[in-house]
Scaffold this active site. Structure first.
Site, mmCIF file in Angstrom:
data_model
loop_
_atom_site.group_PDB
_atom_site.id
_atom_site.type_symbol
_atom_site.label_atom_id
_atom_site.label_comp_id
_atom_site.label_asym_id
_atom_site.label_seq_id
_atom_site.Cartn_x
_atom_site.Cartn_y
_atom_site.Cartn_z
ATOM 1 N N ASP A 191 30.051 39.673 37.282
ATOM 2 C CA ASP A 191 31.228 39.381 38.087
ATOM 3 C C ASP A 191 32.129 40.603 38.244
ATOM 4 O O ASP A 191 33.183 40.661 37.619
ATOM 5 C CB ASP A 191 32.001 38.234 37.419
ATOM 6 N N GLU B 141 40.308 43.330 41.311
ATOM 7 C CA GLU B 141 40.547 42.291 40.309
ATOM 8 C C GLU B 141 40.356 42.789 38.878
ATOM 9 O O GLU B 141 41.208 42.587 38.022
ATOM 10 C CB GLU B 141 39.615 41.108 40.572
ATOM 11 N N GLU C 248 31.937 27.352 39.080
ATOM 12 C CA GLU C 248 33.324 27.362 38.608
ATOM 13 C C GLU C 248 34.090 26.108 39.035
ATOM 14 O O GLU C 248 35.221 26.179 39.525
ATOM 15 C CB GLU C 248 34.041 28.628 39.084
HETATM 16 O O1 GCW Z 1 35.599 36.780 39.550
HETATM 17 C C1 GCW Z 1 35.828 35.469 39.807
HETATM 18 C C2 GCW Z 1 37.270 35.379 40.117
HETATM 19 C C3 GCW Z 1 37.646 34.110 40.766
HETATM 20 C C4 GCW Z 1 36.785 33.962 42.002
HETATM 21 C C5 GCW Z 1 35.330 33.980 41.594
HETATM 22 C C6 GCW Z 1 34.415 33.951 42.806
HETATM 23 C C7 GCW Z 1 37.493 32.966 44.032
HETATM 24 O O2 GCW Z 1 37.984 35.575 38.926
HETATM 25 O O3 GCW Z 1 39.001 34.174 41.088
HETATM 26 O O4 GCW Z 1 37.113 32.810 42.707
HETATM 27 O O5 GCW Z 1 35.046 35.154 40.904
HETATM 28 O O6 GCW Z 1 33.957 35.014 43.202
HETATM 29 O O7 GCW Z 1 34.169 32.896 43.335
#
Ligand code: GCW
Length: 824
Positions: free
Chosen positions: A382, A410, A303
């Site tokens: 995720d 989340e 990311e």
């Molecule tokens: O699910 C995603 C989140 C990000 C997060 C990432 C991760 C901290 O939306 O906000 O970043 O995973 O776990 O690194």
């Protein structure tokens, strides 16, 4: 009007009275027990307490026992400096205990032994352990027994944790915000430095220790390079100090580019000796100030974070260079398995984000140093509402691995929906990977538990009283993954709300069914959550995951739905599992319904094992989910007077909101799939709302009809918005006379406090302010919310008129009014 608004704000800011139940003490309230129960404990509990050690953990344990006994039994234990002929609660390590008592046992680190024993005619309760942490956990264990009314008369109980690493990750930014935090700003940071007042850090440490958590990284894994700057290290030492009395080691998330961005080198190549030297000297610097520092968490090549790929190096190279700096001090590095390409070509049917963790790490097994732990999210994508267990758990034979679970909700309605994740975590932990065709549940493969917690300065830590159960559950499972979700939530509920069986039953029922319920009204059958994945991860946006590089694709189109991950015709993801697991997922005949659309692409009319078609399941589950939340609300209302007023009202408001939001989800997802598939709901509900009057169909004064994006977020794809000082929308009631509830669906964005008033036959029946802070500035499914006006006597021909007064950028937008028979 301004004054009225001000009054509302002032009311919100009023300090809570001292005895109010704010949720701050979570499950550690130590509320007075019923007299009958308390008197039994009073007669068995020794009146004095002695610690044989002198370190901070034993002192915390002693203070906690005094506090707990005082709270629950109204008795103040008397502190004695040594064991005497009087009965006492005696705390000490095995070595210390052996000097006074003839007790021996072998207890693993952090484990404890609660033992009733007699010495010189006096009856003692001994809390002993291999180390001071164990003594502390044993003390919490004893208090828990009292809170749960378990007998402490003839104690002989040994417990020890399944894994030695039980850590929390906080995703706090140095400016005090928290990524994916829903309980207010950071308890650690503000404006680029550590907060002056660390009382909450101490109290958080206490909560963590009570469920045996022994480490906490205090900054976002999207790490700010400055966290390692020499200015901040002494400040971080203060946090370590606040945690120390609870046995929680402080840890940091680091940026892999730090040798360059912070250290001024011209490289961060892990194989460059100057880089290794930089990590070593930085780590030495930390340990000079924080001798019990825990270690690092590293998110690399993911990311947008930099990583070893910049130099063509491997994750093992990256992990090891940092690990070697930590090793002499006993520190560890958690290297995140969450590595994937977020610019994947969605047109290529072989591309699959779910494959990424395995593909990136499998080959590196055996190449990591022994103080590297690969931190693996429970599922391959995720934290979605349902995912299979990550195949990476079964693929690393020679590497330590930890499971990463997300406590902060989340993708689970954030602080606004009640979702207890214990049952979901249990499914992953119990999932049998069948390695070498032998029983290998995930819980036996992991050496550590990591929970992304993200508490904030909100009085109740998460912004939702019920969410605390997730932290509690995480800690309890890290201690003992064999515990059932039912047992955990029962413990939590009784400690949190007291021992009224009526309350316990209602809360346990809600908590235990809440994951399935949430799944039902969001993304069932393995579709993933169906939320706005490129935005706030909160409201519904079915197509947000499609046609982009993020790879959370569900591949629903006019002909069918689901992602073909089979070996035979799909991405081959299923082939990452052991052959027996692979067989189950590969064939539609054996793939469980819950994951069918995660693993396969099927026509809408595909028949599930349940006998329903996929599309009908989608429709039904959404109605069922929304109805279940309505039931939670009714059940909670029945607890009025049994739960303290403050928390009663808090949870009531939360459930009222959730019940409305579940309907938003239900309609959005169902309408979307109805339009896409063209297949009608056999029960005739989808797309038909006879009790609903669309706002755009009302007589509008000043209001203007506008399309909403994505279209499924509003009923009829349209809302009305007001661009003037005041607007009105009115319509005539044409139904039968009677008591009715009016459900007004309106939009409450972040940046303004609109005012609504509603008249029935020229009589003002309600008014309210759209003062919530929902996570959007847009008129969409995240801001869509509901006001219920209960019990209005309606007559045929009545005019119903709503007045909207916009504020700031909020347009007093309305979606519809639904008129239903008044609830009893
Ligand atoms: O699910 C995603 C989140 C990000 C997060 C990432 C991760 C901290 O939306 O906000 O970043 O995973 O776990 O690194």
């Amino acid at each position: 009007m301004f004054l009225r608004k001000l009054g509302m704000v002032a009311a919100l800011l009023l300090p809570a009275s001292l005895n109010a139940e704010t949720g701050y003490d979570a499950w550690l309230r130590y509320a007075p027990l019923d007299d009958a129960v308390a008197s039994q404990y009073r007669s068995t509990l020794p009146p004095t307490i002695t610690i044989l050690g002198s370190g901070p953990l034993q002192q915390s344990a002693q203070q906690e026992l005094i506090r707990g006994v005082h709270g629950m039994l109204s008795r103040t234990l008397r502190v004695e400096s040594d064991v005497s002929n009087e009965p006492s609660i005696v705390l000490g390590t095995l070595d210390q205990i052996r000097r006074r008592f003839t007790l021996t046992a072998s207890i693993p680190p952090d484990g404890y032994w609660l033992k009733s024993t007699t010495l010189n005619g006096a009856r003692h309760i001994v809390i002993t352990a291999a180390n001071d942490s164990g003594v502390l956990y044993g003390s919490f264990g004893l208090l828990r027994k009292v809170a749960l009314h378990e007998s402490i008369a003839e104690l002989d109980e040994k417990q020890s944790p399944a894994v030695s690493i039980r850590w929390i990750n906080q995703w706090d930014n140095l400016n005090g915000t928290i990524e994916r935090g829903y309980g207010g700003p950071s308890i650690f940071w503000e404006n680029g430095h550590v907060r002056e007042d660390l009382k909450r850090v101490n109290d958080y440490g206490r909560m963590l220790a009570s469920v045996s958590i022994n480490g906490c990284s205090i900054n976002n894994v999207n790490a700010d390079t400055r966290v390692l700057s020499s200015d901040l290290i002494p400040q971080i030492a203060r946090i370590a100090g606040a945690f120390r009395a609870w046995g929680v080691k402080v840890a940091l998330a680091v940026d892999f580019g730090s040798p360059k961005t912070l250290g001024g080198l011209d490289t961060y190549d892990p194989l460059d000796p100057s880089v290794a030297a930089w990590w070593k000297s930085k780590v030495d610097e930390i340990y000079r100030v924080i001798p019990d520092f825990g270690g690092f968490v590293l998110k690399a090549d993911s990311e947008g974070r930099v990583g070893p790929s910049t130099y063509g190096r491997t994750h093992a190279d990256a992990a090891n260079v940092v690990a070697r700096a930590l090793k002499p001090h006993g520190g560890v590095i958690f290297y995140r398995g969450f590595v994937y390409d977020h610019h994947m070509d969605w047109e290529n049917p072989k591309n699959d984000r779910a494959r990424a963790a395995y593909d990136n790490f499998r080959e590196l097994d055996g190449k990591f140093d022994d103080n590297v732990i690969i931190q693996i999210k429970n599922g391959p994508i995720d934290f979605q509402v349902r995912e299979p267990a990550s195949p990476l758990f079964g693929a690393l034979d020679k590497t330590r691995e930890a499971i990463e679970l997300q406590i902060t909700q989340e993708y689970f309605g954030q602080a606004r929906h009640l979702v207890f994740l214990g049952p979901m975590w249990k499914e992953t932990l119990e999932f049998d990977m069948r390695i070498r065709d032998r029983a290998t549940p995930v819980k036996k493969l992991v050496a550590g538990f990591v929970g992304v917690s993200n508490v904030g300065t909100n009085e109740n830590w998460y912004g939702n009283q019920m969410s605390q159960a997730n932290l509690y559950g995480f800690g309890r499972l890290g201690w003992n993954a064999d515990l059932t979700a039912g047992r955990i939530v029962d413990e939590w509920t009784r400690q949190t709300f007291g021992d009224d069986p009526v309350v316990t039953k209602a809360v346990v029922d809600m908590q235990l069914t809440s994951w399935r319920t949430y799944e039902n009204y969001t993304g069932p059958l393995g579709l993933q959550t169906l939320t706005d994945i490129v935005g706030n991860h909160y409201g519904v946006a079915v197509e947000a995951s499609e046609r982009n590089g993020w790879g959370q694709w569900h591949k629903a189109d006019a002909n069918g739905v689901g992602f073909d991950r089979s070996v035979a015709t799909g991405t081959g993801f299923i082939g990452q599992y052991s052959s027996s697991v692979m067989k189950v997922y590969e064939s539609l005949a054996s793939c469980p319904d819950d994951l069918v659309l995660f693993m396969h692409h099927v026509p809408y009319t595909y028949k599930l094992h349940s006998g329903k078609t996929a599309i009908q399941h989608i429709y039904d589950s959404h109605y069922e989910g929304a109805e279940t939340v309505a039931r939670y609300l009714r059940n909670w209302k029945a607890l009025k007077g049994r739960v303290d007023d403050d928390r009663y009202k808090d949870v009531l408001a939360q459930l009222e909101y959730q019940a409305g939001q579940a309907v938003v989800w239900r309609d959005a997802v169902n309408n979307w799939f109805f339009k896409e598939s063209g297949v009608a709901d056999t029960k005739g509900r989808v797309g038909r709302h006879p009790d609903r009057i669309e706002a755009e169909a009302m007589t509008l004064g000043g209001y203007v009809a506008k399309p909403v994006t994505p279209w499924e977020s509003a009923s009829g794809a349209t809302a009305i918005e007001c661009a003037e000082a005041t607007c009105t929308a009115s319509f005539k009631y044409n139904g039968e006379p009677g008591w009715r509830d009016l459900l007004v669906q309106y939009f409450d964005q972040q940046d303004g406090v609109s005012h609504f008033r509603i008249w029935v036959a020229n009589q003002l029946v309600d008014e309210w302010f759209a003062a919530d802070r929902l996570p959007t500035r847009k008129v969409d499914s995240s801001s869509s919310t509901r006001r219920t006006i209960h019990g209005v006597a309606l007559r045929k021909g009545d005019e119903i008129r709503i007045e909207g007064i916009p504020d700031g950028r909020e347009t007093a937008a309305l979606d519809y009014v639904e008129i239903v028979a008044a609830e009893n």
